[in-house]
Design an enzyme around this catalytic site. Structure first.
Site, PDB file in Angstrom:
ATOM      1  N   ASP A   1      11.712  -4.255   3.639  1.00  0.00           N
ATOM      2  CA  ASP A   1      11.874  -2.851   3.225  1.00  0.00           C
ATOM      3  C   ASP A   1      12.619  -2.044   4.281  1.00  0.00           C
ATOM      4  O   ASP A   1      12.956  -0.882   4.039  1.00  0.00           O
ATOM      5  CB  ASP A   1      10.506  -2.213   2.932  1.00  0.00           C
ATOM      6  CG  ASP A   1       9.534  -2.359   4.102  1.00  0.00           C
ATOM      7  OD1 ASP A   1       9.265  -3.501   4.503  1.00  0.00           O
ATOM      8  OD2 ASP A   1       9.071  -1.325   4.620  1.00  0.00           O
ATOM      9  N   ASN A   2      12.877  -2.657   5.427  1.00  0.00           N
ATOM     10  CA  ASN A   2      13.649  -1.974   6.459  1.00  0.00           C
ATOM     11  C   ASN A   2      15.039  -2.590   6.610  1.00  0.00           C
ATOM     12  O   ASN A   2      15.673  -2.445   7.660  1.00  0.00           O
ATOM     13  CB  ASN A   2      12.905  -2.021   7.792  1.00  0.00           C
ATOM     14  CG  ASN A   2      11.662  -1.153   7.793  1.00  0.00           C
ATOM     15  OD1 ASN A   2      11.561  -0.220   6.991  1.00  0.00           O
ATOM     16  ND2 ASN A   2      10.719  -1.447   8.660  1.00  0.00           N
TER      17      ASN A   2
ATOM     18  N   LYS B   1      12.742  12.849   6.611  1.00  0.00           N
ATOM     19  CA  LYS B   1      11.692  11.876   6.944  1.00  0.00           C
ATOM     20  C   LYS B   1      10.568  12.616   7.658  1.00  0.00           C
ATOM     21  O   LYS B   1      10.817  13.287   8.662  1.00  0.00           O
ATOM     22  CB  LYS B   1      12.258  10.776   7.847  1.00  0.00           C
ATOM     23  CG  LYS B   1      11.219   9.728   8.265  1.00  0.00           C
ATOM     24  CD  LYS B   1      11.879   8.563   8.971  1.00  0.00           C
ATOM     25  CE  LYS B   1      10.865   7.548   9.465  1.00  0.00           C
ATOM     26  NZ  LYS B   1      11.510   6.411  10.126  1.00  0.00           N
TER      27      LYS B   1
ATOM     28  N   ASP C   1      15.668   2.768   9.618  1.00  0.00           N
ATOM     29  CA  ASP C   1      14.246   2.901   9.940  1.00  0.00           C
ATOM     30  C   ASP C   1      13.939   2.542  11.391  1.00  0.00           C
ATOM     31  O   ASP C   1      13.372   1.492  11.706  1.00  0.00           O
ATOM     32  CB  ASP C   1      13.381   2.066   8.987  1.00  0.00           C
ATOM     33  CG  ASP C   1      13.181   2.786   7.659  1.00  0.00           C
ATOM     34  OD1 ASP C   1      13.891   3.777   7.415  1.00  0.00           O
ATOM     35  OD2 ASP C   1      12.324   2.355   6.874  1.00  0.00           O
TER      36      ASP C   1
ATOM     37  N   GLY D   1       2.066  11.118   5.242  1.00  0.00           N
ATOM     38  CA  GLY D   1       3.359  11.671   4.842  1.00  0.00           C
ATOM     39  C   GLY D   1       4.127  12.326   5.978  1.00  0.00           C
ATOM     40  O   GLY D   1       5.199  12.888   5.766  1.00  0.00           O
TER      41      GLY D   1
ATOM     42  N   GLY E   1       7.620   2.128  -0.734  1.00  0.00           N
ATOM     43  CA  GLY E   1       8.363   3.293  -1.229  1.00  0.00           C
ATOM     44  C   GLY E   1       8.479   4.350  -0.161  1.00  0.00           C
ATOM     45  O   GLY E   1       7.985   4.197   0.958  1.00  0.00           O
TER      46      GLY E   1
ATOM     47  N   GLY F   1       7.189   6.778   1.528  1.00  0.00           N
ATOM     48  CA  GLY F   1       5.849   7.333   1.715  1.00  0.00           C
ATOM     49  C   GLY F   1       5.863   8.649   2.474  1.00  0.00           C
ATOM     50  O   GLY F   1       4.873   9.381   2.486  1.00  0.00           O
ATOM     51  N   ARG F   2       6.965   8.893   3.148  1.00  0.00           N
ATOM     52  CA  ARG F   2       7.066  10.162   3.887  1.00  0.00           C
ATOM     53  C   ARG F   2       8.508  10.641   3.947  1.00  0.00           C
ATOM     54  O   ARG F   2       8.878  11.390   4.840  1.00  0.00           O
ATOM     55  CB  ARG F   2       6.497   9.993   5.283  1.00  0.00           C
ATOM     56  CG  ARG F   2       7.072   8.818   6.046  1.00  0.00           C
ATOM     57  CD  ARG F   2       6.584   8.829   7.450  1.00  0.00           C
ATOM     58  NE  ARG F   2       6.911   7.582   8.131  1.00  0.00           N
ATOM     59  CZ  ARG F   2       6.731   7.408   9.425  1.00  0.00           C
ATOM     60  NH1 ARG F   2       6.262   8.380  10.154  1.00  0.00           N
ATOM     61  NH2 ARG F   2       7.032   6.269   9.978  1.00  0.00           N
TER      62      ARG F   2
ATOM     63  N   ARG G   1      17.319  -0.437  -0.056  1.00  0.00           N
ATOM     64  CA  ARG G   1      16.865  -1.529   0.821  1.00  0.00           C
ATOM     65  C   ARG G   1      16.758  -2.832   0.035  1.00  0.00           C
ATOM     66  O   ARG G   1      16.698  -2.807  -1.199  1.00  0.00           O
ATOM     67  CB  ARG G   1      15.473  -1.162   1.374  1.00  0.00           C
ATOM     68  CG  ARG G   1      15.480   0.123   2.173  1.00  0.00           C
ATOM     69  CD  ARG G   1      14.266   0.996   1.855  1.00  0.00           C
ATOM     70  NE  ARG G   1      14.448   2.345   2.413  1.00  0.00           N
ATOM     71  CZ  ARG G   1      14.181   2.675   3.670  1.00  0.00           C
ATOM     72  NH1 ARG G   1      13.671   1.770   4.470  1.00  0.00           N
ATOM     73  NH2 ARG G   1      14.403   3.882   4.115  1.00  0.00           N
TER      74      ARG G   1
HETATM   75  P1  AMP Z   1       7.996   1.579   8.182  1.00  0.00           P
HETATM   76  O1  AMP Z   1       7.704   0.162   8.567  1.00  0.00           O
HETATM   77  O2  AMP Z   1       7.677   2.609   9.240  1.00  0.00           O
HETATM   78  O3  AMP Z   1       9.407   1.728   7.733  1.00  0.00           O
HETATM   79  O4  AMP Z   1       7.017   1.978   6.968  1.00  0.00           O
HETATM   80  C1  AMP Z   1       6.557   1.096   5.999  1.00  0.00           C
HETATM   81  C2  AMP Z   1       6.039   1.836   4.802  1.00  0.00           C
HETATM   82  O5  AMP Z   1       4.962   2.695   5.155  1.00  0.00           O
HETATM   83  C3  AMP Z   1       7.050   2.717   4.094  1.00  0.00           C
HETATM   84  O6  AMP Z   1       6.803   2.658   2.727  1.00  0.00           O
HETATM   85  C4  AMP Z   1       6.752   4.079   4.649  1.00  0.00           C
HETATM   86  O7  AMP Z   1       7.158   5.104   3.779  1.00  0.00           O
HETATM   87  C5  AMP Z   1       5.252   4.037   4.797  1.00  0.00           C
HETATM   88  N1  AMP Z   1       4.750   4.928   5.836  1.00  0.00           N
HETATM   89  C6  AMP Z   1       4.852   4.781   7.178  1.00  0.00           C
HETATM   90  N2  AMP Z   1       4.257   5.802   7.811  1.00  0.00           N
HETATM   91  C7  AMP Z   1       3.766   6.632   6.862  1.00  0.00           C
HETATM   92  C8  AMP Z   1       3.042   7.867   6.885  1.00  0.00           C
HETATM   93  N3  AMP Z   1       2.687   8.468   8.019  1.00  0.00           N
HETATM   94  N4  AMP Z   1       2.714   8.423   5.695  1.00  0.00           N
HETATM   95  C9  AMP Z   1       3.045   7.836   4.542  1.00  0.00           C
HETATM   96  N5  AMP Z   1       3.716   6.680   4.452  1.00  0.00           N
HETATM   97  C10 AMP Z   1       4.081   6.078   5.599  1.00  0.00           C
HETATM   98 MG    MG Z   2      10.538   1.581   6.508  1.00  0.00          MG
END
Ligand code: AMP
Ligand code: MG
Length: 508
Positions: A267-268, A128, A277, A141, A106, A108-109, A198
């Protein structure tokens, strides 16, 4: 860049008006309901400042060039006080990461501020790095300035290269410390996309057997983004096929420009076939099919040459997620598998078309594949710079005995190159290619400027010292990747030796 004023307190009773006349919010994603997202405010960056603005992205929104100068703009886009009409939320999705089911992920940030009407249709605006959400898991976050600059520059660069992508409107920064391998500072990127949905959104509802929501999501995507599927006998199968075709073309774009995404988890993967992403991405310097841009990708799952197959793997995951909508049993899965089939023809055809254009070939000949592969093989063997080689090839002389030293000198295997060059010359002569005209065509598809790691790194280092001018300068150069821009030729040169030691990982 002038510094803006600090924002007012978050959640103040009276939301300020947008400093933009006639701004109309549509909020279609928000309308999907609470199973799809959690409404919550972003967390303000303390004492924020602007780092960079994309005037071109603002123009695409139809916003006035001075939109960011208003105090309420910095406040809203650094996660502080939203404008009247914004409806902040974080969406839930799941996904496969590095080939393994990762469960619920989801935003997350990220916080979706809403969707606005623009001259080119509705556009979602997302922050973001704007603080914790119910989907933050172990994360904080936040996003660091380094990765925010990389995403900002690269998404705008991809747009101007003509490659489907989300865009970036602005970066705001703050002295707020953020712990990664070292302590860095926080930033917030404002991203734009017609949709941030996504593959993982579909996987989420399928996994939880929430079939009503799954259907609602698919209907939403079809209605707003793939309306042509409505008329198909099986709209959900047609949707999969349409996504398959878009993804195939996107991958052809990536391969042809030498772009490695780095984290092609489901998810990307954008349901619209956009690059989304930006993390540990990289453009090829020396051509190496096995190029791994993500330092954390120890197995090389997402190596440059593997990307096209990974995209198909991800499309299989999407197909699986759509199964409950199509039916049970073998017949339904066969229908979905068939919808993936076009990938096997569309991707190679799209890539070949792009490579043919990169070689300036105006017609299609059966031996073209061999000609293209022959060049790539030589380039791989000698680790020839991908961007420079194709750009120099634009000025290749097709006459026997022409001086082609500029490109020839890139190869160690001169005899190998000469043999290839002879075949290329014969091929060009056979279609009566005119060198000058072909050079113009080739320079429209072979960029002079791409966001090499070392270029981003210099901008990041200066930004770390509080000087954001290099980010803004580089953005301007990357907005015209196919133009000569002789005054910026240093940005089109070989990477310096120190570039080999830049390590880009998932940490962002
Ligand atoms: P990403 O591969 O960077 O697109 O991230 C994968 C997942 O991790 C997604 O659900 C992001 O929202 C979450 N995520 C990555 N970095 C952070 C962070 N610093 N704080 C919270 N969630 C994160
Ligand atoms: Mg991502």
């Amino acid at each position: 860049m002038p510094q803006g004023q600090p924002p007012g307190p978050a959640g103040s009773a009276q939301a300020p008006d947008a400093p933009i006349d006639g701004l109309r919010w549509t909020h279609r994603f928000a309308g999907l309901g609470e199973r799809f997202h959690t409404r919550l405010p972003s967390t303000p960056l303390p004492d924020p400042h602007w780092v960079a603005i994309s005037d071109s992205a603002a123009a695409a929104l139809g916003w006035p060039a001075d939109w960011w100068r208003h105090q309420q703009s910095l406040a809203a886009f650094s996660g502080g006080t939203p404008w009247r009409g914004m409806q902040p939320l974080a969406s839930v999705y799941s996904g496969h990461q590095f080939g393994v089911w990762a469960g619920q992920l989801g935003d997350g940030r990220a916080i979706l501020l809403g969707e606005v009407d623009t001259p080119s249709g509705p556009m979602e605006i997302q922050l973001k790095g704007s603080g914790l959400t119910p989907y933050s898991r172990m994360g904080d976050g936040r996003a660091v300035l380094r990765s925010s600059i990389r995403e900002f520059l690269c998404s705008e660069a991809m747009f101007h290269l003509g490659i489907p992508t989300t865009r970036a409107l602005a970066i705001s920064g703050s002295a707020l410390p953020v712990r990664r391998e070292t302590v860095e500072t926080a930033a917030v990127v404002t991203r734009l996309s017609p949709s941030f949905i996504r593959f993982g959104h579909f996987e989420h509802f399928c996994h939880h057997d929430q079939h009503a929501e799954l259907r609602q999501l698919a209907d939403f995507v079809i209605r707003h983004h793939y309306p042509e599927c409505l008329d198909a006998p099986q709209p959900y199968v047609a949707l999969l096929e349409a996504v398959t075709r878009r993804t195939a073309r996107l991958l052809a774009d990536w391969q042809a420009v030498g772009f490695a995404h780095g984290v092609m988890n489901t998810d990307n993967m954008s349901i619209l076939g956009l690059t989304i992403d930006y993390g540990p991405f990289g453009f090829l310097d020396a051509f190496d099919p096995g190029f791994i841009c993500n330092h954390s990708d120890t197995q090389g799952r997402y190596a440059y040459a593997r990307q096209p197959n990974v995209a198909l793997w991800n499309l299989h995951a999407l197909a699986q997620a759509l199964l409950p909508l199509v039916g049970e049993g073998e017949e339904a899965s066969d229908l979905l598998l068939e919808a993936l089939e076009p990938y096997r023809t569309e991707f190679p055809a799209a890539l070949e078309a792009r490579m043919r254009a990169k070689l300036g070939l105006a017609t299609e000949q059966p031996a073209d594949r061999e000609l293209i592969d022959g060049l790539l093989k030589l380039m791989a063997a000698d680790r020839v710079d991908f961007t420079i080689a194709f750009r120099r090839l634009a000025d290749f002389g097709s006459a026997a005995g022409a001086d082609n030293a500029a490109v020839r000198d890139l190869f160690l295997d001169r005899a190998g190159f000469d043999a290839w060059a002879g075949r290329y010359q014969a091929r060009l002569q056979a279609e009566d290619s005119l060198d000058a005209e072909r050079a113009v065509r080739m320079k429209r598809v072979n960029p002079k400027f791409v966001l090499r790691n070392h270029l981003a790194e210099v901008a990041i280092r200066q930004a770390g010292q509080g000087d954001f001018s290099e980010v803004q300068r580089l953005l301007k150069v990357l907005e015209r990747p196919y133009d000569e821009q002789p005054e910026h030729s240093a940005d089109a040169g070989f990477p310096p030796d120190w570039a080999q030691h830049i390590e880009v990982s998932c940490s962002s």
